[in-house]
Design an enzyme around this catalytic site. Structure first.
Site, PDB file in Angstrom:
ATOM      1  N   LYS A  48       0.879  -1.236  -0.079  1.00  0.00           N
ATOM      2  CA  LYS A  48      -0.080  -0.016   0.094  1.00  0.00           C
ATOM      3  C   LYS A  48       0.830   1.192   0.010  1.00  0.00           C
ATOM      4  O   LYS A  48       1.937   1.253   0.460  1.00  0.00           O
ATOM      5  CB  LYS A  48      -1.047  -0.028   1.091  1.00  0.00           C
ATOM      6  CG  LYS A  48      -1.647   1.267   1.664  1.00  0.00           C
ATOM      7  CD  LYS A  48      -3.110   1.397   0.879  1.00  0.00           C
ATOM      8  CE  LYS A  48      -3.752   2.761   0.787  1.00  0.00           C
ATOM      9  NZ  LYS A  48      -4.209   3.014  -0.326  1.00  0.00           N
ATOM     10  N   GLY A  49       0.571   2.537  -0.691  1.00  0.00           N
ATOM     11  CA  GLY A  49       0.987   3.493  -0.600  1.00  0.00           C
ATOM     12  C   GLY A  49       1.566   4.201   0.625  1.00  0.00           C
ATOM     13  O   GLY A  49       0.817   4.051   1.736  1.00  0.00           O
ATOM     14  N   ASN A 102       5.587   0.935  -2.388  1.00  0.00           N
ATOM     15  CA  ASN A 102       4.786   1.955  -3.249  1.00  0.00           C
ATOM     16  C   ASN A 102       4.796   3.239  -2.459  1.00  0.00           C
ATOM     17  O   ASN A 102       4.410   3.542  -1.240  1.00  0.00           O
ATOM     18  CB  ASN A 102       3.136   1.762  -3.484  1.00  0.00           C
ATOM     19  CG  ASN A 102       2.364   2.758  -4.169  1.00  0.00           C
ATOM     20  OD1 ASN A 102       1.931   3.739  -3.859  1.00  0.00           O
ATOM     21  ND2 ASN A 102       2.224   2.444  -5.505  1.00  0.00           N
ATOM     22  N   ASN A 130       4.182   6.459  -6.693  1.00  0.00           N
ATOM     23  CA  ASN A 130       2.557   6.727  -7.304  1.00  0.00           C
ATOM     24  C   ASN A 130       2.583   8.207  -7.450  1.00  0.00           C
ATOM     25  O   ASN A 130       2.578   9.082  -6.442  1.00  0.00           O
ATOM     26  CB  ASN A 130       1.690   6.369  -6.154  1.00  0.00           C
ATOM     27  CG  ASN A 130       0.414   6.334  -6.360  1.00  0.00           C
ATOM     28  OD1 ASN A 130      -0.013   6.859  -7.749  1.00  0.00           O
ATOM     29  ND2 ASN A 130      -0.354   6.359  -5.437  1.00  0.00           N
ATOM     30  N   CYS A 133      -2.378   8.714  -8.021  1.00  0.00           N
ATOM     31  CA  CYS A 133      -3.790   8.749  -7.240  1.00  0.00           C
ATOM     32  C   CYS A 133      -4.704   9.764  -7.397  1.00  0.00           C
ATOM     33  O   CYS A 133      -4.333  10.728  -7.187  1.00  0.00           O
ATOM     34  CB  CYS A 133      -3.376   8.713  -5.744  1.00  0.00           C
ATOM     35  SG  CYS A 133      -4.808   8.458  -4.742  1.00  0.00           S
ATOM     36  N   LYS A 168       4.425   4.921 -11.331  1.00  0.00           N
ATOM     37  CA  LYS A 168       3.129   4.321 -11.364  1.00  0.00           C
ATOM     38  C   LYS A 168       2.426   5.617 -12.335  1.00  0.00           C
ATOM     39  O   LYS A 168       2.221   6.550 -11.566  1.00  0.00           O
ATOM     40  CB  LYS A 168       2.390   3.943 -10.374  1.00  0.00           C
ATOM     41  CG  LYS A 168       1.160   3.293 -10.534  1.00  0.00           C
ATOM     42  CD  LYS A 168       0.882   2.192  -9.504  1.00  0.00           C
ATOM     43  CE  LYS A 168      -0.511   1.793  -9.762  1.00  0.00           C
ATOM     44  NZ  LYS A 168      -1.112   1.094  -8.624  1.00  0.00           N
ATOM     45  N   ASN A 195      -3.217   3.215 -12.995  1.00  0.00           N
ATOM     46  CA  ASN A 195      -3.927   3.331 -11.926  1.00  0.00           C
ATOM     47  C   ASN A 195      -5.341   3.574 -12.069  1.00  0.00           C
ATOM     48  O   ASN A 195      -5.835   3.375 -13.191  1.00  0.00           O
ATOM     49  CB  ASN A 195      -3.183   4.550 -11.048  1.00  0.00           C
ATOM     50  CG  ASN A 195      -3.484   4.626  -9.537  1.00  0.00           C
ATOM     51  OD1 ASN A 195      -4.414   4.259  -9.177  1.00  0.00           O
ATOM     52  ND2 ASN A 195      -2.478   4.970  -8.721  1.00  0.00           N
ATOM     53  N   GLY A 246      -4.866  -3.554 -14.203  1.00  0.00           N
ATOM     54  CA  GLY A 246      -6.180  -2.983 -14.512  1.00  0.00           C
ATOM     55  C   GLY A 246      -7.159  -4.055 -14.993  1.00  0.00           C
ATOM     56  O   GLY A 246      -7.290  -4.584 -16.100  1.00  0.00           O
ATOM     57  N   THR A 269      -8.077  -5.371  -7.792  1.00  0.00           N
ATOM     58  CA  THR A 269      -9.490  -5.624  -7.261  1.00  0.00           C
ATOM     59  C   THR A 269      -9.976  -6.998  -7.285  1.00  0.00           C
ATOM     60  O   THR A 269     -10.697  -7.522  -6.223  1.00  0.00           O
ATOM     61  CB  THR A 269     -10.410  -4.768  -8.122  1.00  0.00           C
ATOM     62  OG1 THR A 269      -9.962  -3.545  -7.991  1.00  0.00           O
ATOM     63  CG2 THR A 269     -11.897  -4.801  -7.780  1.00  0.00           C
TER      64      THR A 269
HETATM   65  C1  LIG Z   1      -8.917   0.064  -2.601  1.00  0.00           C
HETATM   66  C2  LIG Z   1      -7.634   0.538  -3.648  1.00  0.00           C
HETATM   67  C3  LIG Z   1      -6.710   1.130  -2.729  1.00  0.00           C
HETATM   68  C4  LIG Z   1      -5.643   1.522  -3.868  1.00  0.00           C
HETATM   69  N1  LIG Z   1      -4.380   2.171  -3.444  1.00  0.00           N
HETATM   70  C5  LIG Z   1      -3.367   2.301  -4.000  1.00  0.00           C
HETATM   71  C6  LIG Z   1      -2.252   2.918  -3.654  1.00  0.00           C
HETATM   72  O1  LIG Z   1      -2.010   2.970  -2.319  1.00  0.00           O
HETATM   73  N2  LIG Z   1      -1.353   3.424  -4.395  1.00  0.00           N
HETATM   74  C7  LIG Z   1      -1.529   3.110  -5.895  1.00  0.00           C
HETATM   75  O2  LIG Z   1      -0.332   3.424  -6.619  1.00  0.00           O
HETATM   76  N3  LIG Z   1      -2.665   2.456  -6.461  1.00  0.00           N
HETATM   77  C8  LIG Z   1      -3.457   2.286  -5.581  1.00  0.00           C
HETATM   78  N4  LIG Z   1      -4.409   1.517  -6.133  1.00  0.00           N
HETATM   79  C9  LIG Z   1      -4.516   1.248  -7.509  1.00  0.00           C
HETATM   80  C10 LIG Z   1      -4.304  -0.184  -7.944  1.00  0.00           C
HETATM   81  O3  LIG Z   1      -3.123  -0.519  -7.374  1.00  0.00           O
HETATM   82  C11 LIG Z   1      -4.399  -0.519  -9.271  1.00  0.00           C
HETATM   83  O4  LIG Z   1      -3.761   0.292 -10.022  1.00  0.00           O
HETATM   84  C12 LIG Z   1      -5.765  -0.068  -9.831  1.00  0.00           C
HETATM   85  O5  LIG Z   1      -6.859  -0.586  -8.781  1.00  0.00           O
HETATM   86  C13 LIG Z   1      -6.050  -1.049 -11.038  1.00  0.00           C
HETATM   87  O6  LIG Z   1      -5.991  -2.472 -11.021  1.00  0.00           O
HETATM   88  P1  LIG Z   1      -7.152  -3.500 -10.735  1.00  0.00           P
HETATM   89  O7  LIG Z   1      -8.169  -3.159 -11.690  1.00  0.00           O
HETATM   90  O8  LIG Z   1      -6.659  -4.876 -10.724  1.00  0.00           O
HETATM   91  O9  LIG Z   1      -7.622  -3.332  -9.332  1.00  0.00           O
HETATM   92  C14 LIG Z   1      -5.579   1.239  -5.212  1.00  0.00           C
HETATM   93  C15 LIG Z   1      -6.874   0.602  -5.631  1.00  0.00           C
HETATM   94  C16 LIG Z   1      -7.825   0.213  -4.956  1.00  0.00           C
HETATM   95  C17 LIG Z   1      -8.954  -0.489  -5.464  1.00  0.00           C
END
Ligand SMILES: Cc1cc2nc3c(=O)[nH]c(=O)nc-3n(C[C@H](O)[C@H](O)[C@H](O)COP(=O)(O)O)c2cc1C
Length: 306
Positions: A48-49, A102, A130, A133, A168, A195, A246, A269
């Protein structure tokens, strides 16, 4: 006919035992998943970030389900880099898996301070910066939507760390290849994308937005075709490796991203739907290669036939 598949992939100087990593913010530091996933079988854990000081995150509700996806506006909630080092990194050091941290900041100086703090931590294999966001008012995506700001953060963090540097990228831009080229020119060793896509949902009973912040980031299968297109465009525009993500929920999804040009893939996700998703996708990817007589998974990267 091959009976084994070489699943190793290379992100600059970092070798992963397979291409499947976790997407930041969907797996914390892995502790909560340890009962479902053999963490040692992941290509890497992307945490997590983490920011310099603790961030409280946004008001609730900050999650909303949508067709084939979800919106979130968590807002990079985290305890700050000192607490992260004292707790998560100490635990991660006991696991045999590469750790990609991250990092986030409100300013260039904050990104640099986090990178400097992590430099001495041997357990950190690489940094993922990152700049994408959509859920914070200052910093975050503001750096990733401007070529000059993306270049400035990359240059500053590059000079603060010798660790491999992944940047990212946000899909909320007109031309993502411009940003990718800018960060490559400043010394990024890889880029990760995408992202979340900025989105909104409204409750038709109350007329209120479903998220307290009104807007949030869309993720999950709904974004996959956008992500595959962007990975393909970026992989064609830069020479550094791409981590694609994604909406990856199956091994075939992972194959699609690799064919588009990704060297590694991140699962986000899908972890919320099936906490074993990373294992299922890794096994499926190996089975796919075996079935097709592909000896090295890396052969898939960029193999799309146009
Ligand atoms: C609940 C949640 C929290 C996230 N937190 C971060 C984060 O802290 N830093 C970051 O670079 N991306 C964050 N993301 C983005 C994911 O790492 C990813 O780039 C994005 O969700 C697309 O991938 P997915 O469709 O497989 O989830 C977050 C996504 C979700 C759903």
């Amino acid at each position: 006919m091959n009976h084994t598949v070489d699943m190793r992939v290379r992100l600059g100087s970092l070798e992963l035992r397979n291409p499947v990593v976790t997407a930041s913010g969907t797996f914390a530091s892995g502790r909560e998943y340890a009962g479902f996933v053999e963490l040692e079988r992941l290509g890497a854990i992307v945490t997590k970030g983490v920011s310099l000081h603790p961030w409280a995150g946004n008001a609730s509700p900050r999650i909303a389900e949508t067709a084939s996806g979800m919106l979130n506006s968590i807002g990079l909630q985290n305890p700050g880099v000192e607490a992260f080092c004292a707790s998560d990194l100490v635990w991660l050091a006991t696991r045999d898996v590469p750790v990609i941290v991250n990092i986030s900041g409100h300013s260039v100086a904050e990104y640099v301070a986090v990178a400097e703090r992590l430099e001495a931590e041997a357990v950190v294999s690489a940094l993922e910066v990152n700049i994408s966001c959509p859920n914070v008012d200052e910093g975050g995506m503001a750096f990733g939507t401007s070529r000059s700001a993306a270049a400035e953060v990359t240059r500053a963090v590059r000079s603060a760390t010798r660790k491999p540097l992944i940047v990212k990228l946000t899909p909320n831009v007109t031309d993502i290849t411009e940003i990718a080229r800018a960060v490559e020119a400043e010394g990024a060793d890889g880029v990760s994308l995408i992202n979340t896509l900025l989105g909104m949902a409204i409750d038709t009973d109350t007329f209120h937005p479903k998220l307290a912040r009104a807007v949030g980031g869309l993720s999950g299968p709904a974004v996959k075709p956008v992500a595959v297109r962007m990975v393909w465009q970026v992989a064609s525009a830069v020479s550094i490796p791409v981590i694609g993500m994604g909406g990856i929920a199956t091994a075939e999804d992972a194959v699609e991203f690799m064919l588009a040009g990704a060297t590694a893939v991140a699962v986000g996700t899908a972890n919320f739907v099936d906490p074993t998703a990373t294992m299922r996708i890794t096994e499926g990817l190996e089975a796919f290669c075996l079935k097709r007589g592909i000896g090295r998974v890396a052969e898939l990267t960029g193999a799309v036939r146009l």
